[in-house]
Design an enzyme around this catalytic site. Sequence first.
Site, PDB file in Angstrom:
ATOM      1  N   ARG A 118      -9.478  -5.958  -3.091  1.00 50.09           N
ATOM      2  CA  ARG A 118     -10.767  -6.282  -2.480  1.00 50.09           C
ATOM      3  C   ARG A 118     -11.503  -5.031  -2.007  1.00 50.09           C
ATOM      4  O   ARG A 118     -12.686  -5.072  -1.711  1.00 50.09           O
ATOM      5  CB  ARG A 118     -10.589  -7.222  -1.287  1.00 50.09           C
ATOM      6  CG  ARG A 118     -10.053  -8.600  -1.664  1.00 50.09           C
ATOM      7  CD  ARG A 118      -9.732  -9.406  -0.410  1.00 50.09           C
ATOM      8  NE  ARG A 118      -8.731 -10.417  -0.682  1.00 50.09           N
ATOM      9  CZ  ARG A 118      -7.419 -10.198  -0.654  1.00 50.09           C
ATOM     10  NH1 ARG A 118      -6.956  -9.007  -0.342  1.00 50.09           N
ATOM     11  NH2 ARG A 118      -6.584 -11.158  -0.927  1.00 50.09           N
ATOM     12  N   ASP A 127       2.621  -8.386  -7.089  1.00 47.05           N
ATOM     13  CA  ASP A 127       3.117  -7.242  -7.854  1.00 47.05           C
ATOM     14  C   ASP A 127       4.594  -7.305  -8.214  1.00 47.05           C
ATOM     15  O   ASP A 127       5.091  -6.454  -8.959  1.00 47.05           O
ATOM     16  CB  ASP A 127       2.834  -5.953  -7.076  1.00 47.05           C
ATOM     17  CG  ASP A 127       3.273  -6.044  -5.611  1.00 47.05           C
ATOM     18  OD1 ASP A 127       4.418  -6.455  -5.362  1.00 47.05           O
ATOM     19  OD2 ASP A 127       2.471  -5.700  -4.726  1.00 47.05           O
ATOM     20  N   HIS A 167       0.550 -16.275  -3.963  1.00 47.04           N
ATOM     21  CA  HIS A 167      -0.593 -16.039  -4.850  1.00 47.04           C
ATOM     22  C   HIS A 167      -0.176 -15.758  -6.292  1.00 47.04           C
ATOM     23  O   HIS A 167      -0.968 -15.256  -7.077  1.00 47.04           O
ATOM     24  CB  HIS A 167      -1.451 -14.889  -4.300  1.00 47.04           C
ATOM     25  CG  HIS A 167      -2.094 -15.221  -2.989  1.00 47.04           C
ATOM     26  ND1 HIS A 167      -2.624 -14.261  -2.143  1.00 47.04           N
ATOM     27  CD2 HIS A 167      -2.286 -16.409  -2.355  1.00 47.04           C
ATOM     28  CE1 HIS A 167      -3.107 -14.856  -1.064  1.00 47.04           C
ATOM     29  NE2 HIS A 167      -2.909 -16.145  -1.165  1.00 47.04           N
ATOM     30  N   THR A 194       0.835  -1.216   0.000  1.00 52.23           N
ATOM     31  CA  THR A 194       0.000   0.000   0.000  1.00 52.23           C
ATOM     32  C   THR A 194       0.862   1.255   0.000  1.00 52.23           C
ATOM     33  O   THR A 194       0.498   2.257  -0.616  1.00 52.23           O
ATOM     34  CB  THR A 194      -0.977   0.035   1.195  1.00 52.23           C
ATOM     35  OG1 THR A 194      -0.267  -0.258   2.394  1.00 52.23           O
ATOM     36  CG2 THR A 194      -2.101  -0.942   1.023  1.00 52.23           C
TER      37      THR A 194
END
Length: 242
Positions: free
Chosen positions: A36, A106, A121, A28
């Site tokens: 989400r 990312d 993931h 972030t």
Amino acid sequence: MKTQIEQLQEIIDGSDSIVFFGGAGVSTESGIPDFRSVDGLYNQKYDYPPETIISHSFYMRNKKEFYRFYKDRMLFPDAKPNAAHLKLAELERAGKLKAVVTQNIDGLHQMAGSKEVLELHGSVHRNICLRCGKVYDLKYVIDDPDPVPHCECGGELKPDVVLYEESLDSNVISKTLHYISTCDTLIIGGTSLVVYPAAGFIRSFRGRHLVLINKSATMADDEAELVINKPIGEVFSQIVVR
Ligand code: ZN
């Protein structure tokens, strides 16, 4: 009385077997929001909740809508590593950190220079042709003008990202369990630990120091030696690698 940063510094100074486990909060501060999160514009643009669109069955039946969401909400090609990514790479180069385990897709840890990165993931930087298996990078997907990116063979591409309803890569899981169960210090950052399977991995930790860095409280706060409720980049920017 030592500050929390001083306590963390002392733990890092005394360990050469650190594993970092990170979630969305690590990215972030690089300007990547949790996909989400549903903002004010969301319901005007999409007919389904994010968890529905980013699922295997939705991808299979509506690739066009999947990619509309995916390109809009999950791809941040201009994002740069922040202080947390950079310090973790520096700790690895110094021989103190053994691996980064991340729930993020990312690629910012690798961009910062980290070598041993376990992507639970998957990654937006690998995109696989469903017909021939050829792998394409992120730029190819972004530059493809078609709503659904295609391979040169004509096959449709699927991001190497773990969608809802799909299982995690068993090789990545076993490496993660190996690193967590053998490390001396486990630092968990930027995750509230509610997302499966993060909470389960922590139970395999047998080392000396468990540190949690998260803006809000987590489910494992009681088990940790040190809990720091601050943004993770801000915390790591104050750590010295020696
Ligand atoms: Zn192909």
